[in-house]
Write a protein that holds these residues in place. Structure first.
Motif, PDB file in Angstrom:
ATOM      1  N   ASN A 194       0.869  -1.176   0.000  1.00  0.00           N
ATOM      2  CA  ASN A 194       0.000   0.000   0.000  1.00  0.00           C
ATOM      3  C   ASN A 194       0.911   1.232   0.000  1.00  0.00           C
ATOM      4  O   ASN A 194       1.188   1.828   1.045  1.00  0.00           O
ATOM      5  CB  ASN A 194      -0.907  -0.003   1.221  1.00  0.00           C
ATOM      6  N   MET A 195       1.395   1.593  -1.187  1.00  0.00           N
ATOM      7  CA  MET A 195       2.399   2.647  -1.288  1.00  0.00           C
ATOM      8  C   MET A 195       1.863   4.012  -0.903  1.00  0.00           C
ATOM      9  O   MET A 195       2.592   4.847  -0.354  1.00  0.00           O
ATOM     10  CB  MET A 195       2.992   2.653  -2.692  1.00  0.00           C
ATOM     11  N   ASP A 196       0.580   4.254  -1.160  1.00  0.00           N
ATOM     12  CA  ASP A 196       0.004   5.538  -0.762  1.00  0.00           C
ATOM     13  C   ASP A 196       0.004   5.682   0.756  1.00  0.00           C
ATOM     14  O   ASP A 196       0.224   6.784   1.285  1.00  0.00           O
ATOM     15  CB  ASP A 196      -1.424   5.668  -1.302  1.00  0.00           C
ATOM     16  N   GLU A 197      -0.221   4.581   1.470  1.00  0.00           N
ATOM     17  CA  GLU A 197      -0.165   4.619   2.925  1.00  0.00           C
ATOM     18  C   GLU A 197       1.256   4.884   3.414  1.00  0.00           C
ATOM     19  O   GLU A 197       1.459   5.641   4.367  1.00  0.00           O
ATOM     20  CB  GLU A 197      -0.665   3.299   3.515  1.00  0.00           C
ATOM     21  N   VAL A 198       2.227   4.281   2.742  1.00  0.00           N
ATOM     22  CA  VAL A 198       3.632   4.526   3.099  1.00  0.00           C
ATOM     23  C   VAL A 198       3.977   5.997   2.924  1.00  0.00           C
ATOM     24  O   VAL A 198       4.577   6.631   3.805  1.00  0.00           O
ATOM     25  CB  VAL A 198       4.572   3.651   2.246  1.00  0.00           C
ATOM     26  N   ILE A 199       3.582   6.570   1.778  1.00  0.00           N
ATOM     27  CA  ILE A 199       3.860   7.985   1.505  1.00  0.00           C
ATOM     28  C   ILE A 199       3.212   8.871   2.556  1.00  0.00           C
ATOM     29  O   ILE A 199       3.845   9.793   3.096  1.00  0.00           O
ATOM     30  CB  ILE A 199       3.377   8.363   0.092  1.00  0.00           C
ATOM     31  N   ASP A 200       1.952   8.602   2.859  1.00  0.00           N
ATOM     32  CA  ASP A 200       1.239   9.395   3.866  1.00  0.00           C
ATOM     33  C   ASP A 200       1.921   9.294   5.230  1.00  0.00           C
ATOM     34  O   ASP A 200       2.022  10.281   5.970  1.00  0.00           O
ATOM     35  CB  ASP A 200      -0.216   8.924   3.963  1.00  0.00           C
ATOM     36  N   THR A 201       2.409   8.105   5.554  1.00  0.00           N
ATOM     37  CA  THR A 201       3.108   7.907   6.825  1.00  0.00           C
ATOM     38  C   THR A 201       4.388   8.733   6.877  1.00  0.00           C
ATOM     39  O   THR A 201       4.680   9.409   7.868  1.00  0.00           O
ATOM     40  CB  THR A 201       3.437   6.419   7.034  1.00  0.00           C
ATOM     41  N   TYR A 250       6.957   5.628  -6.433  1.00  0.00           N
ATOM     42  CA  TYR A 250       7.301   6.541  -5.346  1.00  0.00           C
ATOM     43  C   TYR A 250       7.829   7.873  -5.880  1.00  0.00           C
ATOM     44  O   TYR A 250       7.496   8.947  -5.355  1.00  0.00           O
ATOM     45  CB  TYR A 250       8.324   5.903  -4.408  1.00  0.00           C
ATOM     46  N   VAL A 251       8.639   7.823  -6.917  1.00  0.00           N
ATOM     47  CA  VAL A 251       9.192   9.060  -7.470  1.00  0.00           C
ATOM     48  C   VAL A 251       8.087   9.941  -8.023  1.00  0.00           C
ATOM     49  O   VAL A 251       8.109  11.170  -7.877  1.00  0.00           O
ATOM     50  CB  VAL A 251      10.244   8.734  -8.552  1.00  0.00           C
ATOM     51  N   GLU A 252       7.100   9.333  -8.668  1.00  0.00           N
ATOM     52  CA  GLU A 252       6.032  10.104  -9.298  1.00  0.00           C
ATOM     53  C   GLU A 252       4.967  10.578  -8.313  1.00  0.00           C
ATOM     54  O   GLU A 252       4.262  11.558  -8.588  1.00  0.00           O
ATOM     55  CB  GLU A 252       5.373   9.270 -10.398  1.00  0.00           C
ATOM     56  N   HIS A 253       4.839   9.912  -7.174  1.00  0.00           N
ATOM     57  CA  HIS A 253       3.742  10.226  -6.267  1.00  0.00           C
ATOM     58  C   HIS A 253       4.166  10.746  -4.898  1.00  0.00           C
ATOM     59  O   HIS A 253       3.304  11.105  -4.089  1.00  0.00           O
ATOM     60  CB  HIS A 253       2.864   8.986  -6.067  1.00  0.00           C
ATOM     61  N   GLU A 290      14.993  14.350 -13.534  1.00  0.00           N
ATOM     62  CA  GLU A 290      13.824  15.165 -13.895  1.00  0.00           C
ATOM     63  C   GLU A 290      12.943  15.450 -12.691  1.00  0.00           C
ATOM     64  O   GLU A 290      12.281  16.490 -12.623  1.00  0.00           O
ATOM     65  CB  GLU A 290      13.008  14.448 -14.973  1.00  0.00           C
ATOM     66  N   HIS A 291      12.925  14.534 -11.737  1.00  0.00           N
ATOM     67  CA  HIS A 291      12.090  14.692 -10.551  1.00  0.00           C
ATOM     68  C   HIS A 291      12.890  15.172  -9.340  1.00  0.00           C
ATOM     69  O   HIS A 291      12.371  15.178  -8.216  1.00  0.00           O
ATOM     70  CB  HIS A 291      11.402  13.363 -10.222  1.00  0.00           C
ATOM     71  N   ASP A 292      14.126  15.588  -9.566  1.00  0.00           N
ATOM     72  CA  ASP A 292      14.991  16.099  -8.483  1.00  0.00           C
ATOM     73  C   ASP A 292      15.131  15.089  -7.346  1.00  0.00           C
ATOM     74  O   ASP A 292      15.073  15.446  -6.165  1.00  0.00           O
ATOM     75  CB  ASP A 292      14.451  17.423  -7.930  1.00  0.00           C
TER      76      ASP A 292
END
Length: 305
Positions: free
Chosen positions: A126-133, A159-162, A188-190
């Motif tokens: 659940n990558m969105d949950e990881v990012i939010d965490t 992960y790079v894009e989101h 491109e995404h720094d």
């Protein structure tokens, strides 16, 4: 030692990072290596909660407790383990990561982690949950920046894009050039690359090849005979202080997305050799092109987007 920025963060790290995985558990030796690293200009230490099941973090915390502000400290989480028991399981859940960060902070004896990295990952998480965490941890001030330690292209691309990631740690060396395919995308995404394994388990070091265990059965797609040929090619270029280690590490640093090469050291002598290699004047275009001819650029054949 020169410093480079990690992504869009406000973290600037030494071109050579000190990888802690090979430290061992002798407190005096760990402290001695860290003392010398700071003295030689290294400000970036990379560990993980899994290394020696938390003991690695604890020893680093002891060594740094009076000079925490002198170091950019990176650690990793996502693997669930029990102290005193062998083995671990993958758990990138919010609940586990929040608990793991607090445990790492306690062992490291610090109020914040400069760079917190997900220690692996798959497209099925659940990558969105990881990012939010991770974003929540940044807002709390428990971490200053976050990144990913992975070689899986499909996971990296998501992960790079989101996410507002600073880094991707990838195995990268003259013998493992698979990450090069992704350097333009990351730039491109720094997002910065933190390179590990840049001496290819000692194959690209000054050690005699016959003493390098990793070379005896071949390395990645290279046979032992091909490795020997590559070493001869490196030796041909080894003039004016351009040792094998210098060539290997400077090749990686020649790519703009690479902010630091993280190299382990179990002794002070190893550390000094690596510092000397990175502190050497960067290689010129001619040497770079000759190095690139010695090995073959390849692609990741699994876990593609």
């Amino acid at each position: 030692m020169k410093k480079r920025r990690l992504g869009k963060s406000d973290l600037y790290v030494s071109e050579l990072g000190l990888g802690a995985m090979s430290f061992g558990t002798n407190k005096k030796n760990v402290t001695r290596i860290i003392d010398e690293a700071l003295h030689l200009g290294i400000n970036y230490i990379d560990t993980a909660d899994l290394y020696d099941y938390g003991e690695n973090e604890r020893l680093i915390g002891e060594a740094l407790k009076k000079r925490r502000s002198d170091v950019i400290l990176a650690t990793k989480g996502g693997n669930r383990f029990q102290q005193g028991e062998n083995g671990w399981t993958w758990d990138p859940s919010r609940k586990h990561l929040l608990a793991a960060v607090k445990e790492s902070l306690s062992r490291l004896q610090t109020d914040y982690i400069d760079l917190y990295q997900l220690h692996g990952g798959t497209i099925d998480d659940n990558m969105d949950e990881v990012i939010d965490t991770f974003e929540s941890l940044k807002k709390e001030g428990l971490i200053r920046a976050y990144g990913l330690s992975s070689i899986r292209p499909n996971t990296i691309s998501h992960y790079v894009e989101h996410a507002n990631m600073a880094t991707v740690m990838m195995q990268y060396s003259l013998l493992d050039r698979r990450p090069e395919e992704w350097f333009s995308f990351l730039a491109e995404h720094d997002v910065s690359v933190v390179a590990r394994g840049s001496l290819a388990k000692g194959i690209l070091s000054p050690r005699p090849l016959e003493t390098v265990t990793a070379a005896k059965k071949g390395y990645l797609h290279y046979s032992p005979e091909e490795l020997a040929q590559i070493r001869r090619g490196l030796d041909t270029l080894s003039t004016n202080g351009l040792t094998r280690s210098v060539l290997a590490l400077q090749y990686c640093l020649a790519h703009p997305p690479v902010s630091s090469v993280v190299v382990g050291a179990s002794t002070v002598d190893q550390l000094r050799q690596n510092v000397a290699a990175v502190s050497h004047t960067s290689i010129n275009k001619v040497v770079y092109e000759e190095l690139a001819k010695l090995t073959t650029p390849t692609l990741y054949d699994k876990h593609r987007p």
